[in-house]
Design a protein around this motif. Structure first.
Motif, PDB file in Angstrom:
ATOM      1  N   VAL A 107      53.758 -14.621 -19.415  1.00 34.45           N
ATOM      2  CA  VAL A 107      52.974 -13.992 -18.819  1.00 34.45           C
ATOM      3  C   VAL A 107      53.185 -12.243 -18.673  1.00 34.45           C
ATOM      4  N   ASP A 108      53.235 -11.496 -19.598  1.00 31.36           N
ATOM      5  CA  ASP A 108      53.419  -9.445 -19.334  1.00 31.36           C
ATOM      6  C   ASP A 108      52.721  -9.192 -18.899  1.00 31.36           C
ATOM      7  N   TYR A 109      51.549  -9.720 -18.387  1.00 27.58           N
ATOM      8  CA  TYR A 109      50.633  -9.053 -18.102  1.00 27.58           C
ATOM      9  C   TYR A 109      50.526  -8.992 -16.266  1.00 27.58           C
ATOM     10  N   TYR A 110      50.559  -7.883 -15.470  1.00 22.35           N
ATOM     11  CA  TYR A 110      50.334  -8.077 -13.826  1.00 22.35           C
ATOM     12  C   TYR A 110      49.785  -7.298 -13.388  1.00 22.35           C
ATOM     13  N   ILE A 111      48.919  -7.453 -11.979  1.00 25.24           N
ATOM     14  CA  ILE A 111      48.529  -6.700 -11.049  1.00 25.24           C
ATOM     15  C   ILE A 111      49.000  -6.230  -9.688  1.00 25.24           C
ATOM     16  N   ASP A 112      48.969  -4.850  -9.671  1.00 24.92           N
ATOM     17  CA  ASP A 112      49.652  -4.344  -8.517  1.00 24.92           C
ATOM     18  C   ASP A 112      48.535  -4.320  -7.429  1.00 24.92           C
ATOM     19  N   LEU A 113      48.302  -4.240  -6.099  1.00 24.24           N
ATOM     20  CA  LEU A 113      47.439  -4.348  -4.884  1.00 24.24           C
ATOM     21  C   LEU A 113      48.131  -4.009  -4.133  1.00 24.24           C
ATOM     22  N   TYR A 114      47.241  -2.440  -3.298  1.00 25.23           N
ATOM     23  CA  TYR A 114      47.931  -2.262  -2.799  1.00 25.23           C
ATOM     24  C   TYR A 114      47.649  -2.035  -1.398  1.00 25.23           C
ATOM     25  N   PHE A 115      48.054  -1.497  -0.067  1.00 21.13           N
ATOM     26  CA  PHE A 115      47.604  -2.142   1.145  1.00 21.13           C
ATOM     27  C   PHE A 115      48.200  -1.213   2.164  1.00 21.13           C
ATOM     28  N   ALA A 116      47.023  -0.965   3.328  1.00 27.01           N
ATOM     29  CA  ALA A 116      47.447   0.089   3.848  1.00 27.01           C
ATOM     30  C   ALA A 116      49.363  -0.306   4.767  1.00 27.01           C
ATOM     31  N   THR A 117      49.752   0.651   5.693  1.00 28.57           N
ATOM     32  CA  THR A 117      51.207   0.246   5.989  1.00 28.57           C
ATOM     33  C   THR A 117      51.300   0.497   7.720  1.00 28.57           C
ATOM     34  N   THR A 118      49.998   0.326   8.048  1.00 25.86           N
ATOM     35  CA  THR A 118      49.327   0.388   9.661  1.00 25.86           C
ATOM     36  C   THR A 118      48.864  -0.724   9.431  1.00 25.86           C
ATOM     37  N   PRO A 119      48.667  -1.238  10.662  1.00 26.66           N
ATOM     38  CA  PRO A 119      47.304  -2.643  10.616  1.00 26.66           C
ATOM     39  C   PRO A 119      46.653  -1.928  11.322  1.00 26.66           C
ATOM     40  N   PRO A 120      45.448  -2.350  10.257  1.00 19.88           N
ATOM     41  CA  PRO A 120      45.422  -4.462  10.344  1.00 19.88           C
ATOM     42  C   PRO A 120      45.803  -4.602   8.832  1.00 19.88           C
ATOM     43  N   TYR A 121      46.527  -3.078   7.556  1.00 21.48           N
ATOM     44  CA  TYR A 121      47.232  -3.664   7.142  1.00 21.48           C
ATOM     45  C   TYR A 121      45.805  -4.089   5.867  1.00 21.48           C
ATOM     46  N   TYR A 122      44.485  -3.385   5.833  1.00 22.83           N
ATOM     47  CA  TYR A 122      43.413  -3.874   4.745  1.00 22.83           C
ATOM     48  C   TYR A 122      43.593  -3.426   3.201  1.00 22.83           C
ATOM     49  N   PRO A 123      43.734  -4.027   2.306  1.00 26.20           N
ATOM     50  CA  PRO A 123      43.533  -3.210   0.238  1.00 26.20           C
ATOM     51  C   PRO A 123      42.850  -2.078   0.828  1.00 26.20           C
ATOM     52  N   VAL A 124      43.921  -1.009   0.489  1.00 25.79           N
ATOM     53  CA  VAL A 124      43.870   0.796   0.044  1.00 25.79           C
ATOM     54  C   VAL A 124      44.096   0.988  -1.928  1.00 25.79           C
ATOM     55  N   PRO A 125      43.603   1.758  -1.778  1.00 18.15           N
ATOM     56  CA  PRO A 125      43.388   2.605  -3.473  1.00 18.15           C
ATOM     57  C   PRO A 125      44.719   2.350  -3.616  1.00 18.15           C
ATOM     58  N   GLU A 126      45.710   2.690  -4.659  1.00 13.91           N
ATOM     59  CA  GLU A 126      46.362   3.060  -5.076  1.00 13.91           C
ATOM     60  C   GLU A 126      47.145   4.051  -4.892  1.00 13.91           C
ATOM     61  N   PRO A 127      47.753   5.079  -3.891  1.00 18.28           N
ATOM     62  CA  PRO A 127      48.645   6.099  -3.468  1.00 18.28           C
ATOM     63  C   PRO A 127      48.590   7.769  -4.919  1.00 18.28           C
ATOM     64  N   ILE A 128      47.570   8.793  -4.632  1.00 21.71           N
ATOM     65  CA  ILE A 128      48.199   9.889  -5.745  1.00 21.71           C
ATOM     66  C   ILE A 128      49.731  10.134  -5.731  1.00 21.71           C
ATOM     67  N   THR A 129      50.382  10.027  -6.728  1.00 23.12           N
ATOM     68  CA  THR A 129      51.781  10.524  -6.145  1.00 23.12           C
ATOM     69  C   THR A 129      51.775  11.863  -6.051  1.00 23.12           C
ATOM     70  N   VAL A 130      52.463  12.621  -5.498  1.00 21.77           N
ATOM     71  CA  VAL A 130      52.951  13.382  -5.754  1.00 21.77           C
ATOM     72  C   VAL A 130      53.892  14.041  -7.189  1.00 21.77           C
ATOM     73  N   PRO A 131      54.728  13.516  -7.473  1.00 26.54           N
ATOM     74  CA  PRO A 131      55.206  13.532  -9.288  1.00 26.54           C
ATOM     75  C   PRO A 131      53.763  13.616 -10.146  1.00 26.54           C
ATOM     76  N   LEU A 132      53.084  13.189  -9.784  1.00 23.66           N
ATOM     77  CA  LEU A 132      51.636  12.910 -11.134  1.00 23.66           C
ATOM     78  C   LEU A 132      50.537  13.925 -10.730  1.00 23.66           C
ATOM     79  N   LEU A 133      51.008  14.402  -9.046  1.00 27.98           N
ATOM     80  CA  LEU A 133      50.111  16.244  -8.531  1.00 27.98           C
ATOM     81  C   LEU A 133      51.275  17.270  -9.251  1.00 27.98           C
ATOM     82  N   VAL A 134      52.201  17.173  -9.108  1.00 28.34           N
ATOM     83  CA  VAL A 134      53.416  18.161  -9.428  1.00 28.34           C
ATOM     84  C   VAL A 134      53.038  18.224 -11.098  1.00 28.34           C
ATOM     85  N   ALA A 135      52.655  16.908 -11.704  1.00 24.67           N
ATOM     86  CA  ALA A 135      52.748  17.085 -13.476  1.00 24.67           C
ATOM     87  C   ALA A 135      51.581  18.317 -13.310  1.00 24.67           C
TER      88      ALA A 135
END
Length: 330
Positions: free
Chosen positions: A286-314
């Motif tokens: 199974v080649d396909y996978y999903i990435d699920l992002y979570f807050a890194t401070t309690p209560p660790y709720y799901p959060v959107p994928e962060p916009i990375t600095v390299p992308l903004l620079v691009a």
């Protein structure tokens, strides 16, 4: 006055600035007062709320329903392999949902129709692999002697959650609903292993299945799967397969119904490959996978994928090059 240079400069400044961290108890999606989610693990998915996947499958979505932020995978209906029945609704994945709070990771699996009693041979079997933050060290095989691998270059797993509704302890009892704890048995209804195939221990981990809802719920403590989210950003990389299960609990045996020598026994899976699941698993991977992002401070709720600095620079660089091109053409 040409304002484009100022705009480009502003984008560059924003790109190079540190990304903001969500405030305690907040995400970019919502604000929630409670840090413990009101989810009862019994196989009744009503607490999660309804989500209409019409026109959205296959696809991954982040939504807040019933005040619960959750990742939702929408899977196409009727894409399951039909080696044992046509159709085979007990393995036809419709939705996979994931949420979390400060104590637990929660999961919900919904299939089209569970036309069996819990403990029946051939009951729904689900295996979910967990890769933490893109680690490149781990195991590749799905459990249950499924003859199926995860994406072994990008999604090797450190932990795997398995739920097997064919658990022979419940056979011939006519049960349509079961709640149970973790087992340390290959034929058990609920177990978690690490990448050394050792059973994980967690007295708070719980699963619930109810065939009248065609649903399975589970929870596991963060500490059982490597600890709570941490760092600047955090995600779980997951893969999932369904199959028909078998169990001989007392003799410590269990797994998936085979579909042929050397052939994957996964009958449905999370994938974006169109058509029947066979198109994804015919090579045993199974080649396909999903990435699920979570807050890194309690209560660790799901959060959107962060916009990375390299992308903004691009984006800033492309904008600046476009501006120079326009200037030179004048």
């Amino acid at each position: 006055m040409n304002k484009l240079p100022l705009l480009v400069l502003l984008v560059v400044i924003l790109a190079l600035a540190p990304l903001p961290t969500p405030a305690h108890g907040q995400t970019n999606v919502l604000q929630i007062r409670s840090q413990t989610l009101p989810i009862t693990i019994d196989g009744n998915p009503s607490e999660w709320g309804a989500y209409d996947c019409t026109g959205k499958a296959p696809g991954l979505y982040l939504a807040t329903i019933n005040n619960i932020p959750q990742w939702i995978w929408c899977d196409p209906e009727g894409d399951e392999r039909t080696n044992f029945a046509n159709p085979d609704p007990r393995v036809d994945l419709l939705q996979f949902r994931v949420t979390a709070d400060e104590n637990y990771l929660y999961g919900l699996v919904i299939v089209k129709n569970m036309t069996f009693n819990i403990g029946d041979d051939g009951g729904t079997f689900v295996a979910i692999t967990i890769n933490r933050n893109g680690s490149t060290s781990g195991e590749v095989w799905f459990a249950g002697e499924s003859k199926t691998k995860v994406n072994y270059t990008k999604a090797v797993w450190q932990y795997q959650v398995v739920i097997n509704l064919a658990d022979s302890r419940y056979r011939d009892q006519g049960k349509t609903q079961v709640t149970d704890n973790l087992t340390a048995n290959w034929g058990g209804i609920y177990y978690i292993v690490n990448s050394s195939w050792s059973f994980q221990s967690d007295t708070d981990a719980l699963m619930g299945a109810d065939v009248s809802y065609s649903a399975i719920e589970f929870r596991v403590k963060w500490s059982t799967i490597g600890g709570p989210p941490s760092g600047d950003s955090f995600f779980l990389r997951m893969e999932l397969i369904t199959a028909r299960g078998w169990s001989n609990y007392a003799n410590n045996g269990g797994g998936t119904w085979g579909t042929g020598s050397g052939v994957s026994s996964a009958l449905d899976c999370i994938t974006d490959v169109p058509g029947n699941t066979w198109n994804e698993v015919q090579d045993g991977v199974v080649d396909y996978y999903i990435d699920l992002y979570f807050a890194t401070t309690p209560p660790y709720y799901p959060v959107p994928e962060p916009i990375t600095v390299p992308l903004l620079v691009a984006v800033a660089v492309v904008g600046f090059v476009f501006y120079l091109f326009k200037v030179r053409r004048r």
